[in-house]
Design an enzyme around this catalytic site. Structure first.
Site, PDB file in Angstrom:
ATOM      1  N   ASP A   6      50.785  33.064  25.620  1.00 47.09           N
ATOM      2  CA  ASP A   6      49.870  33.683  26.581  1.00 47.09           C
ATOM      3  C   ASP A   6      49.207  34.844  25.844  1.00 47.09           C
ATOM      4  OD1 ASP A   6      48.614  35.183  28.532  1.00 47.09           O
ATOM      5  OD2 ASP A   6      50.393  35.483  29.782  1.00 47.09           O
ATOM      6  N   LYS A  35      40.340  40.513  24.068  1.00 49.39           N
ATOM      7  CA  LYS A  35      40.082  39.253  24.769  1.00 49.39           C
ATOM      8  C   LYS A  35      38.745  39.301  25.520  1.00 49.39           C
ATOM      9  CE  LYS A  35      42.520  36.099  27.934  1.00 49.39           C
ATOM     10  NZ  LYS A  35      43.782  35.946  28.690  1.00 49.39           N
ATOM     11  N   GLU A  91      45.217  29.160  32.128  1.00 51.10           N
ATOM     12  CA  GLU A  91      46.354  29.974  32.577  1.00 51.10           C
ATOM     13  C   GLU A  91      46.907  29.512  33.930  1.00 51.10           C
ATOM     14  OE1 GLU A  91      44.775  33.944  32.186  1.00 51.10           O
ATOM     15  OE2 GLU A  91      44.677  33.741  30.008  1.00 51.10           O
ATOM     16  N   ASP A  98      46.062  35.784  40.093  1.00 53.71           N
ATOM     17  CA  ASP A  98      46.476  36.447  38.846  1.00 53.71           C
ATOM     18  C   ASP A  98      45.898  37.860  38.756  1.00 53.71           C
ATOM     19  OD1 ASP A  98      46.932  37.318  36.250  1.00 53.71           O
ATOM     20  OD2 ASP A  98      46.386  35.418  35.309  1.00 53.71           O
TER      21      ASP A  98
HETATM   22  P1  ADP Z   1      47.379  40.758  31.342  1.00 58.47           P
HETATM   23  O1  ADP Z   1      47.533  39.389  31.890  1.00 58.47           O
HETATM   24  O2  ADP Z   1      46.137  41.450  31.844  1.00 58.47           O
HETATM   25  O3  ADP Z   1      47.497  40.828  29.872  1.00 58.47           O
HETATM   26  P2  ADP Z   1      49.968  41.510  32.578  1.00 58.47           P
HETATM   27  O4  ADP Z   1      50.094  40.300  33.428  1.00 58.47           O
HETATM   28  O5  ADP Z   1      51.003  41.723  31.549  1.00 58.47           O
HETATM   29  O6  ADP Z   1      48.544  41.680  31.919  1.00 58.47           O
HETATM   30  O7  ADP Z   1      49.940  42.769  33.584  1.00 58.47           O
HETATM   31  C1  ADP Z   1      49.966  44.073  33.148  1.00 58.47           C
HETATM   32  C2  ADP Z   1      49.915  44.988  34.366  1.00 58.47           C
HETATM   33  O8  ADP Z   1      51.076  44.777  35.169  1.00 58.47           O
HETATM   34  C3  ADP Z   1      49.896  46.465  34.000  1.00 58.47           C
HETATM   35  O9  ADP Z   1      48.894  47.130  34.750  1.00 58.47           O
HETATM   36  C4  ADP Z   1      51.277  46.926  34.441  1.00 58.47           C
HETATM   37  O10 ADP Z   1      51.287  48.292  34.836  1.00 58.47           O
HETATM   38  C5  ADP Z   1      51.536  46.017  35.631  1.00 58.47           C
HETATM   39  N1  ADP Z   1      52.967  45.969  35.986  1.00 58.47           N
HETATM   40  C6  ADP Z   1      54.002  45.624  35.203  1.00 58.47           C
HETATM   41  N2  ADP Z   1      55.168  45.752  35.861  1.00 58.47           N
HETATM   42  C7  ADP Z   1      54.856  46.184  37.109  1.00 58.47           C
HETATM   43  C8  ADP Z   1      55.631  46.525  38.281  1.00 58.47           C
HETATM   44  N3  ADP Z   1      56.950  46.433  38.279  1.00 58.47           N
HETATM   45  N4  ADP Z   1      54.971  46.937  39.384  1.00 58.47           N
HETATM   46  C9  ADP Z   1      53.629  47.025  39.383  1.00 58.47           C
HETATM   47  N5  ADP Z   1      52.846  46.735  38.325  1.00 58.47           N
HETATM   48  C10 ADP Z   1      53.455  46.319  37.197  1.00 58.47           C
HETATM   49 MG    MG Z   2      47.573  37.390  32.061  1.00 65.10          MG
END
Ligand code: ADP
Ligand code: MG
Length: 618
Positions: free
Chosen positions: A23, A86, A186, A210
């Site tokens: 991913d 990205k 995704e 998402d």
């Molecule tokens: P992306 O797909 O954009 O690369 P992610 O799916 O990894 O990103 O999401 C990252 C986001 O998830 C960040 O803003 C992070 O603060 C948030 N996040 C991670 N854990 C938690 C949580 N326990 N509660 C709320 N938000 C969270």
């Molecule tokens: Mg993502």
């Protein structure tokens, strides 16, 4: 149509070799595999954590760091720290210019439709190269944790990614030394992680919600006979968990009666507040209040207040869900499953509102920031033929494409695409008054057509005489279930068209296919760097052509000094073209661009922008 798997060490067909699922995220990236118990599992190399922040830092000494360490440099060394790459992948400057201020590093403003470039120090990087650094880190972590070479991968992309964004993702994989077996959506991967779509008998309509760090998207998918069809997508590429964090920071600034402008100029303090806010947001999973301090700034907030702050944002995502349903021409009741993806869906209010909107419990049993990688690993396992319960659909063993400027292969149907399939792309001319276009069709994985296998060649004749960049030539590839490839070329403004048919598998043995795949992997790196050099050169040549023509046409509008100086820049660019160094070429293009930009603006002449448009075929 055979599916060929090859062992890189021996060249023999080998089924056992591991294929990982990746991913490649805007905020975080991660890699997963199928463990010996046949379960998908995310990789946590030496306890470094599962999520690798998608951040690359370039040190003064030429050292490159990726991940958590790199993220720390976002505050201390923002110009040399690349994040959110990205967002730039497969895009041109024109595509992203509306949000160019979002990036703290230098994105080259070349006002063109060629792929965007980034400048760090004295070097130019493409988003493909930068993404490949993240992929290399993931590959290294996987190899280290699993103690086995990892050479093959399935990589995911958002459902809304277009053709060039997908191709760029493939190229990034290739540059990282990975044989990218397939690019998967995704939401499709997330669905597979939940086992939805694995049973070919079942027909389902699902919604995948998402919410990541900086982006939001919702996709409606129809699953039938094991095939995932995207019915609609909706979202906002600037809405995510980062907004939740800033809402909290703003709240603290207000409560402490601080001046927002002052805080924001103090990078370190702003970052500390942001991190504290993210911590608070995550803590709401198990507590209803956060009470903390940074220096003498009180960082206090209740969950209730937090939910009030983010409510408008979450409501916005619900509106997107409504629109997605509308575009898919579906009613809420027709949605069979709702899947939650992205770290930000851990926020209770988000889950609650999504469940309420769809009127059903949502899937949140798996870690939302891991589901996509887990699903990619399952897709990889299916492609490896390890799942006897799933019928492998016929795929095309080699990519099919056409020759573009500089003898490069432009892939139209990527290898491992399911058959039947169709795909198309638009091209244009590179010279004024060009009335014929040569269309040469090739098969293979190499970046240079001379290394691939030629299938057909024909001329699209009778294109009406127009300035370069004006004709719109659409080329469509239709590959039917019998393996016959129909190539259609049509100039859309005039309707001139031409069509040929070939059978790509005719006259080629499995051994030869295997050899071609092998060669493409051994030469991957050289191929990509050659391609980038050729692309730089083509861009430079186009620039020379455009500027020379511009000066010729507009001598009267330019001062003698300006003409002389432009000539000097042209000379430097021409020398750069002969240097064989892509950075030197990019420097020269950038310089001439900066110098001539005011002329174009001043003269309001469309010539430059028009000639820069689109890719062109020889
Ligand atoms: P992306 O797909 O954009 O690369 P992610 O799916 O990894 O990103 O999401 C990252 C986001 O998830 C960040 O803003 C992070 O603060 C948030 N996040 C991670 N854990 C938690 C949580 N326990 N509660 C709320 N938000 C969270
Ligand atoms: Mg993502």
């Amino acid at each position: 149509m055979a599916k060929v798997s090859i062992n890189l060490a021996t060249g023999s067909i080998q089924k056992e070799e591991l294929i990982v699922g990746i991913d490649l995220g805007t905020t975080n990236s991660l890699v997963a595999f199928i463990n010996p118990d046949k379960n998908a599992q995310v990789i946590n190399d030496m306890g470094k954590g599962v999520l690798v922040p998608s951040v690359v830092h370039f040190g003064a000494a030429g050292d490159i760091t990726v991940g958590n360490e790199a993220r720390d440099y976002l505050i201390t060394d923002p110009q040399n720290t690349v994040f959110s790459v990205k967002r730039l992948l497969g895009r041109s400057y024109k595509d992203i210019e509306n949000y160019k201020d979002f990036f703290s590093y230098k994105v080259i403003d070349d006002d063109s439709e060629s792929p965007v470039k980034i400048r760090v120090g004295d070097k130019f990087y493409t988003p493909i190269e930068l993404s490949s650094l993240i992929l290399k880190e993931l590959k290294a972590r996987a190899e280290h944790a699993l103690k086995t070479p990892v050479n093959r991968a399935v990589i995911t992309v958002p459902a809304y990614f277009n053709d060039s964004q997908r191709q760029a993702t493939r190229d990034a994989g290739k540059l990282a030394g990975l044989d990218v077996l397939r690019i998967v959506n995704e939401p499709t991967a997330a669905s597979l992680a939940y086992g939805i779509g694995l049973n070919p008998e079942e027909t389902k309509t699902i919604a995948v919600y998402d919410l990541g760090g900086g982006t939001f998207d919702v996709s409606i998918l129809q699953i039938q006979n094991g095939i995932f069809e995207v019915l609609s997508t909706n979202g906002n590429t600037f809405l995510g968990g980062d907004d939740f964090d800033s809402a909290i920071v703003d709240y603290w600034i207000e409560k402490n009666q601080l001046n927002k402008a002052d805080i924001l100029t103090d990078n370190k303090l702003a970052q500390k507040l942001r991190l504290k806010a993210e911590e608070a947001k995550k803590a709401f999973a198990h507590q209803s209040m956060v009470n903390d301090k940074i220096g003498d700034i009180w960082c206090t907030i209740t969950r209730e207040t937090f939910e009030g702050l983010i409510l408008p944002k979450v409501e916005e995502t619900i509106t997107c869900c409504k629109n997605a349903l509308k575009d898919a021409k579906l009613d809420i009741l027709q949605i069979d499953e709702v899947i939650m993806v992205g770290g930000s869906t851990r926020t209770a209010l988000v889950k609650k509102m999504v469940a309420e909107f769809f009127g059903r419990p949502v899937h949140d049993e798996l870690n939302p920031d891991e589901v996509v990688a887990l699903g990619a690993a399952i897709q990889a396992d299916i492609l490896a033929g390890n799942r006897t319960d799933i019928l492998l659909l016929d795929v095309t063993p080699l990519s099919l494409g056409i020759e573009t400027m500089g003898g490069l292969m432009d892939v139209i149907i990527p290898r491992n695409s399911k058959v039947p399939t169709k795909a198309g792309r638009q091209y244009t001319t590179s010279i004024d008054g060009q009335v014929n276009m040569k269309i040469a069709v090739y098969q293979g994985e190499r970046d240079l057509i001379k290394e691939n296998r030629k299938l057909a060649e024909f001329d699209l004749k009778g294109i009406p005489s127009m300035p370069a960049g004006f004709p719109k030539v659409e080329i469509n590839f239709l590959l039917n279930a019998d393996g016959i490839l129909k190539i259609q070329a049509m100039e859309l403004r005039s309707g001139v068209k031409q069509e040929v048919e070939v059978k790509p598998t005719y006259g080629i043995t499995d051994d030869q296919v295997e050899q071609m795949l092998m060669d493409s992997i051994t030469h991957a790196k050289d191929d990509v760097s050659q391609r980038m050099l050729i692309e730089a050169r083509t861009e430079g040549e186009q620039m020379v052509y455009t500027v020379e023509r511009f000066v010729q046409k507009n001598t009267d509008f330019l001062s003698v000094e300006e003409v002389a100086e432009t000539d000097q820049y042209l000379k430097t660019l021409k020398e750069a073209l002969n240097s064989g160094e892509k950075d030197v070429i990019h420097h020269a293009i950038d310089a001439i661009n900066e110098f001539t930009r005011p002329f174009a603006e001043r003269l309001m002449d469309q010539a430059i922008s028009v000639a820069m448009k689109g890719k062109s075929v020889e």
